[in-house]
Design a protein around this motif. Structure first.
Motif, short mmCIF file in Angstrom:
data_model
loop_
_atom_site.label_atom_id
_atom_site.label_comp_id
_atom_site.label_asym_id
_atom_site.label_seq_id
_atom_site.Cartn_x
_atom_site.Cartn_y
_atom_site.Cartn_z
N ALA A 59 0.81 -1.20 0.00
CA ALA A 59 0.00 0.00 0.00
C ALA A 59 0.85 1.25 0.00
O ALA A 59 0.42 2.30 -0.46
N GLU A 107 -9.17 1.57 -0.81
CA GLU A 107 -7.83 2.10 -1.04
C GLU A 107 -7.71 3.58 -0.69
O GLU A 107 -6.60 4.13 -0.69
N GLN A 110 -5.19 4.65 1.96
CA GLN A 110 -3.77 4.61 1.61
C GLN A 110 -3.39 5.63 0.53
O GLN A 110 -2.21 5.80 0.23
#
Length: 619
Positions: A59, A107, A110
């Motif tokens: 990540a 996501e 991140q």
């Protein structure tokens, strides 16, 4: 193939959510595009094998790239985002370009460098492809984002009171979650290039500074297809020849609706059912004459404006928006004539009055009621540039070859003792055979037939909203798939306004259309045969108005059974009333026949939107 490779392939099926995401991304692509995707995927797999990178990408690498998301209803946000990605790639930045509904929401926590280009629809609603992400970011599940640097560009139409509100809300919410702006919020009207170009330049420069330590030319793999140079586009339209222009309502209909067929031969333009055709309009000469007479200006007089010089009449006919009212013109008229009442209309407390004026008036209506003296240059400065109009395509290239068909409602009416016209529809209505029109294709990625031809589809298209479903039915007939097709169509009168009646009846006979439900609002109750071919209209004593949403409720049990069985649902037409009424009817259907509460029915429809099984082309 050795045993290890075979075992790896056998165990390689991605998780179900990734497969669904992949299917949505590939849905509607042509053979050549699918081969391109396959080749790119094979290359990526080869790189992973060569570098031993079977594990997921850490990540932390999110901090080494620039993610660009777009939410678009008419394609403008997509064009700007694609240009942003190209500009960033040219500087050597690692870029990821995604439509908002393809972005993995998990996501976001991140993400480190994020650009968002998003439009606002109607009265402050997100585009359909952005609803899920918008609800996630503005909801309780959104993560804190102290490490994120972002910028948002909002697109809108100042003819609507809720101008750019979705972009503004996203900008404010991301900041509230702890993210830092790498550039202030951008607000673009219909002439979006004036704002988008300088905003994009500054944002990309700032992103380059932030990523300078990790950016490396040659590491970037573009994930979007760039049109070849010289291809016809919005900026370089194709001059299409009119092949046919036919009125498709009866002589006594209160509306003029046309079926047009245009030649795309030699253009290189390609389209799919569900796409739109952009048409560059011209203002009717009679409307231009009204403006010149009212303002006592010389149409033949040469006027210099924006590095060009031409007669004022030509400026008004070909370059200026004369039929759509917007805030900027109201403000300019108020200042030019010293009209305090007009200026007050723009105050926040008068939002409801402003919305009514913007919806019901053309600029010339206000000019008549609020006189002012205009110099030609000041008038041109107050008017917006003439913008193309988008029409849902009513044909499938599989059936008509290098042609494109349109279904056009001609805007022409009388108000306050004066004739009013629409810009593009008047041009189209007056274009006889062999006339030429400046056109381009506007892809609509969210409004595609299912790739699986065994899937059932339900189409809801009152009035000219039926246009894309003519294209859908042509395409499904050519594919000869096993999926069933169900059409809901509505209009005012059976006898005068049944668009494409003969085609639908023939489709019922040959089996390419399996169900047809009709709602003619001015005819009262509709009697249908057991086969759904609507042979007669029965008027009841109360003349009850029946609309497509009423038919949805009446057919609710079957409708829910189709959707529960995997059918795709499509809606096309008016966004302000019809689309909302249809959405409310679908909630009622889910409650009555699916055992849902109102809240869970809303969530169920939201899930269908996310899956791409509930698609809307509304305007």
């Amino acid at each position: 193939m050795n045993s290890v490779a075979a075992r790896n392939i056998a165990n390689a099926e991605p998780p179900a959510d990734r497969l669904a995401l992949l299917a949505r991304g590939l849905d509607g692509l042509g053979a050549a595009q699918l081969y391109w995707v396959a080749a790119w995927a094979a290359a990526q797999a080869g790189q992973l094998q060569r570098h031993g990178a079977a594990a997921p990408v850490p990540a932390a690498q999110a901090g080494e790239r620039l993610t660009i998301l777009y939410g678009s209803q008419t394609g403008n946000a997509r064009r700007i985002a694609t240009a942003l990605a190209s500009r960033s790639e040219a500087l050597g930045l690692p870029v990821r370009l995604l439509r908002a509904d393809a972005y993995p929401q998990r996501e976001l926590a991140q993400e480190r460098h994020l650009l968002v280009v998003v439009s606002t629809q109607g009265d402050g609603e997100p585009p359909d492809d952005t609803r899920g992400l918008f609800e996630f970011i503005t909801g309780k599940r959104a993560p804190k984002l102290p490490a994120l640097q972002f910028a948002v560009l909002g697109l809108g139409d100042s003819s609507y009171p809720q101008f750019c509100t979705i972009g503004r809300q996203l900008d404010e919410r991301l900041a509230a979650l702890g993210a830092s702006r790498l550039h202030p919020f951008g607000e673009a009207d219909l002439e979006f290039e004036l704002v988008a170009e300088p905003w994009s330049e500054l944002v990309v420069e700032r992103a380059r500074d932030l990523l300078r330590q990790v950016a490396a030319p040659g590491r970037v793999t573009p994930l979007h297809v760039v049109a070849p140079a010289g291809a016809h586009s919005r900026e370089q339209p194709f001059s299409a020849v009119v092949l046919a222009n036919q009125r498709i309502v009866s002589r006594d209909s209160t509306r003029d609706i046309r079926h047009l067929e245009l030649s795309l031969e030699g253009s290189g333009l390609r389209y799919q059912p569900g796409d739109a055709l952009g048409v560059w309009p011209r203002n009717p000469p009679a409307l231009v004459a009204q403006w010149l007479d009212l303002l006592q200006l010389d149409g033949a007089g040469e006027v210099s404006w924006k590095h060009r010089r031409q007669p004022l009449r030509q400026w008004l006919e070909r370059d200026c928006e004369l039929t759509r009212l917007h805030r900027g013109f109201i403000a300019a008229l108020a200042a030019a004539g010293g009209h305090a009442e007009l200026a007050g209309l723009l105050q926040p407390e008068n939002a409801a009055r402003l919305a009514a004026v913007l919806a019901d008036h053309q600029p010339i209506d206000l000019l008549r009621r609020h006189p002012a003296t205009w110099q030609p240059e000041a008038l041109l400065a107050a008017l917006r540039p003439l913008a193309p109009r988008l029409y849902s395509i009513a044909s499938s290239p599989a059936a008509v070859g290098e042609e494109v068909h349109l279904t056009v409602a001609v805007v022409e009416y009388e108000a306050d003792g004066h004739a009013h016209w629409g810009a593009a529809s008047s041009l189209l209505a007056a274009s006889g055979e062999d006339a030429r029109l400046e056109v381009f294709v506007e892809p609509n990625e969210r409004f595609r037939l299912p790739a699986d031809d065994a899937r059932d589809i339900i189409m809801i298209g009152p009035g000219t909203g039926v246009a894309p479903f003519r294209a859908f039915l042509q395409e499904r007939r050519e594919r000869a798939g096993s999926g069933r097709n169900w059409l809901f169509f509505g209009n005012r009168h059976f006898a005068s306004d049944f668009l494409y009646q003969v085609e639908w009846q023939q489709a019922l006979k040959d089996g390419s259309l399996h169900r047809l439900d009709l709602a003619f609002s001015r005819d009262g109750a509709l009697s249908e045969s057991p086969h759904g071919d609507a042979r007669g209209v029965a008027r009841n004593s109360r003349q009850t108005k029946t609309y497509v949403q009423d038919r949805l409720r009446q057919r609710g049990a079957d409708l829910y059974a189709w959707l529960d069985g995997g059918a795709h649902l499509y809606v096309c037409g008016d966004a302000k009333h019809m689309a909302r009424d249809v959405h409310a009817a679908l909630i009622d259907v889910a409650v009555a026949h699916g055992g849902h509460s109102t809240d869970s029915a809303e969530a169920w429809l939201g899930e269908l939107l996310q899956q791409g099984r509930y698609a809307r082309d509304v305007y």
